[in-house]
Scaffold this active site. Sequence first.
Site, PDB file in Angstrom:
ATOM      1  N   HIS A   1     -11.176  -5.312   8.078  1.00  0.00           N
ATOM      2  CA  HIS A   1     -11.730  -5.142   6.950  1.00  0.00           C
ATOM      3  C   HIS A   1     -12.909  -4.225   7.174  1.00  0.00           C
ATOM      4  CE1 HIS A   1      -9.518  -8.661   5.876  1.00  0.00           C
ATOM      5  NE2 HIS A   1      -9.908  -8.353   4.577  1.00  0.00           N
TER       6      HIS A   1
ATOM      7  N   GLU B   1       0.723  -1.187   0.133  1.00  0.00           N
ATOM      8  CA  GLU B   1       0.032   0.109   0.017  1.00  0.00           C
ATOM      9  C   GLU B   1       0.717   1.381   0.146  1.00  0.00           C
ATOM     10  OE1 GLU B   1      -0.634  -2.592   1.641  1.00  0.00           O
ATOM     11  OE2 GLU B   1      -2.462  -3.531   1.338  1.00  0.00           O
TER      12      GLU B   1
HETATM   13  C1  LIG Z   1      -2.106  -4.791   4.269  1.00  0.00           C
HETATM   14  C2  LIG Z   1      -3.096  -5.549   3.431  1.00  0.00           C
HETATM   15  N1  LIG Z   1      -3.342  -5.221   2.240  1.00  0.00           N
HETATM   16  C3  LIG Z   1      -4.240  -6.100   1.533  1.00  0.00           C
HETATM   17  C4  LIG Z   1      -4.946  -7.115   2.023  1.00  0.00           C
HETATM   18  C5  LIG Z   1      -5.737  -7.975   1.424  1.00  0.00           C
HETATM   19  N2  LIG Z   1      -5.253  -9.382   1.060  1.00  0.00           N
HETATM   20  C6  LIG Z   1      -5.521 -10.210   1.971  1.00  0.00           C
HETATM   21  S1  LIG Z   1      -4.683 -11.657   1.362  1.00  0.00           S
HETATM   22  C7  LIG Z   1      -3.934 -10.819   0.019  1.00  0.00           C
HETATM   23  C8  LIG Z   1      -3.123 -11.466  -0.927  1.00  0.00           C
HETATM   24  C9  LIG Z   1      -2.036 -12.239   0.089  1.00  0.00           C
HETATM   25  O1  LIG Z   1      -1.058 -12.953  -0.867  1.00  0.00           O
HETATM   26  P1  LIG Z   1       0.048 -13.625  -0.202  1.00  0.00           P
HETATM   27  O2  LIG Z   1       0.889 -12.821   0.666  1.00  0.00           O
HETATM   28  O3  LIG Z   1       0.548 -14.477  -1.503  1.00  0.00           O
HETATM   29  O4  LIG Z   1      -0.727 -14.724   0.682  1.00  0.00           O
HETATM   30  P2  LIG Z   1      -1.685 -15.801   0.304  1.00  0.00           P
HETATM   31  O5  LIG Z   1      -3.171 -15.465   0.447  1.00  0.00           O
HETATM   32  O6  LIG Z   1      -1.371 -16.420  -1.129  1.00  0.00           O
HETATM   33  O7  LIG Z   1      -1.522 -16.932   1.430  1.00  0.00           O
HETATM   34  C10 LIG Z   1      -4.662  -9.510   0.198  1.00  0.00           C
HETATM   35  C11 LIG Z   1      -4.068  -8.315  -0.988  1.00  0.00           C
HETATM   36  C12 LIG Z   1      -4.425  -7.435   3.363  1.00  0.00           C
HETATM   37  N3  LIG Z   1      -4.985  -8.469   4.268  1.00  0.00           N
HETATM   38  N4  LIG Z   1      -3.523  -6.522   4.119  1.00  0.00           N
END
Ligand SMILES: Cc1ncc(C[n+]2csc(CCOP(=O)(O)OP(=O)(O)O)c2C)c(N)n1
Lengths: 358, 325
Positions: free
Chosen positions: B129, B60
């Site tokens: 959220h 972000e």
């Molecule tokens: C700081 C933040 N930004 C956005 C989100 C929304 N979000 C939740 S999971 C995700 C993707 C995460 O991907 P990854 O780190 O590869 O983990 P995975 O979900 O694949 O286990 C996002 C963008 C969040 N939870 N926290």
Amino acid sequence: MDIAQEFPIQRVIDEEGQLVGDRSGVSDEQVREFYRWLVTLRTLDQRAWNLQRQGRIGTYPPFSGQEATQIGAVAALQKDDWICGSYRDWAALSYAGVPLSYPLLNSMGHAVSGRIPDGVNALPVQVVIAAQTLHAVGLAWSSALQNQGRVALTFFGDGATSQGDFHESLNLASVVKAPVVFLCQNNQWAISVPIARQMNSQTIAQRALAYNIEGIRVDGNDILAVYQTLREVVGRVREGRGPALIEAVTYRLGAHTTADDPTRYRPSEEEQRLSHGEPVARLRRYMLGNGLLTEDENKQVEEAAKATVEEAVQAAENFPKGSPEEVFDHVYAELTPQLRQQRAEFQQRIQEGGTARG
Amino acid sequence: MAKLTIIQAINQALAQAMEQDPRVLVLGEDVGKNGGVFRATDGLLERFGEQRVVDTPLAESAIVGSSVGLAIGGMRPVAEIQFFGFIYETMDQIGTQAARIRFRSQGRYHVPLVIRAPYGGGVRTPEIHSDSIEAFFAHSPGIKVVTPSTPHDAKGLLLAAIQDPDPVLFIEPMRLYRAFREEVPDEWYEVPIGKARIAKEGEQVTVIAWGPMVPVAEQAAVQALESGISVEVIDLRTLSPLDLETITASVQKTGRAVVVHEAVRSGGLGAEVAAAIQEHAFLSLEAPIMRVTGYDTPFPVPSVEDLWLPDTGRVVAAIQAVMHY
Ligand SMILES: Cc1ncc(C[n+]2csc(CCOP(=O)(O)OP(=O)(O)O)c2C)c(N)n1
Ligand SMILES: [Mg+2]
């Protein structure tokens, strides 16, 4: 530098269940134990998905495909070591001793799921991507400062490696030589964003180079490789040789969460190709082919898993509904005057029948 | 004219802004192929291509910080923060950078940046959220804060935000995204930033609300009328700068005010509105200004959410309290 050569993927069993590495560090009994856990947690995960579809639990983030990484890594820890994970790491927490009902309770919106039972040294799951990696640095650092000999293991995703927090973690841990193991679960996707779009590096492990720490790639769908690799790494980290970054290469078998529709962005051809080596079927193939498991025994394992999961579902669904005013607890050590007054108003409203008034 | 939901109106506004002005680009997590987790950017990638609809790495601070540079450099970035609660990750780039470049550079540079984010409860989301933290930004000079509660305003305010020469935080009430439809003009139009809307006219009590609380306030007004109380509802639409003129005129007419917000009570924007009312309409007041707000706790787990959130019953109770003070 040839990155692929510098960071080869550690592997013991291949997709077809063939032994391609050294498994001398794992007894047959341990293999069976791993298999029972893999099957149980896969069963739980699939059950949770169905419960959500039936409206019995809320949003749920499945870990299917990542059980081997989570179980294998926790298995390499000692009881006192710390675990810092995120929303998808319930397999790790379950194996560490958190009741199987907790992931369900979490998705049912029970606050208790944040209260990790005493005796399990883990922080609650949290959703802010990469934030927990810094907590792990601090926990490990505090262990070093107090000569506790405890290691901190932190789980995070491939997407998390884009966050500043992740890079700050690696750098700080390297500078203070904190005994922390950074375990990236590279499941290839961050919601709809593929790893190739997340970074322009060939591997995640190579980022260790920049921070002058150990970097290793391991097949995250191969529980024996994960376990053996982690055991060695955890040992070195515990000895004070500095932090390590491990990239467990795995695959998110399904949707990001129950609220996600991967058909919008992910080719089914890829799903088929990369699902083939998934951890449960892989270990089963190996065990069946090497006299560690018979079809009958496999049925028993599956039946036992179903029963265990059923108990967890029962436990979750019968869990007493907390009283709503508990929302005022644990904001501070003690209620502030404002919170005391607000709680009284809140209680009165509930007594008067909740919402409709006037 | 077509009947659109808020999310469709936002999507249409983005598409029109991109069509009209090649400097406009959309960037954020999952905004491309996935069309955003709420589909606000659905179809934009196909129409405008990868240069202008950018799936960023998950960071972000990078999204907003680089948008500051994009904006100074001549682009018109519309950055999406996937959920408002994740804006904490980029507080620094907003508070110390985007909001201050004009001031720091003494007007040489400015930051025409829009940051969009869904916010608010009622949707049973996981932790973080559902947070409503608009007050942090209303407390930051240099950035405007806007929040629509209807499809018509969503489109008009977003287009105005994209035209605005200063950074605008555009927060979207998640629970209203698909709650209802209304007629939205096909063509370009702007709803001016800094102007509140009288959502419902009334004589005896002014209820001031924004975003997800506007329908709650409107319902409360309908209920209050059943017991003979005539309520005026103001939808603030812009939280910073406040439209004091509309607020003051209304309270001078009614003599009573209730402020409703979902955000926690202490230090919330309701306090600012109440302070402004007593500064500007003190002699008109028949009763103290009341607030109906979230409680001073982190946003609760889903099982407690409905009790925690301000609802019609609480707003009606406050209306009666100021009537019978
Ligand atoms: C700081 C933040 N930004 C956005 C989100 C929304 N979000 C939740 S999971 C995700 C993707 C995460 O991907 P990854 O780190 O590869 O983990 P995975 O979900 O694949 O286990 C996002 C963008 C969040 N939870 N926290
Ligand atoms: Mg991932």
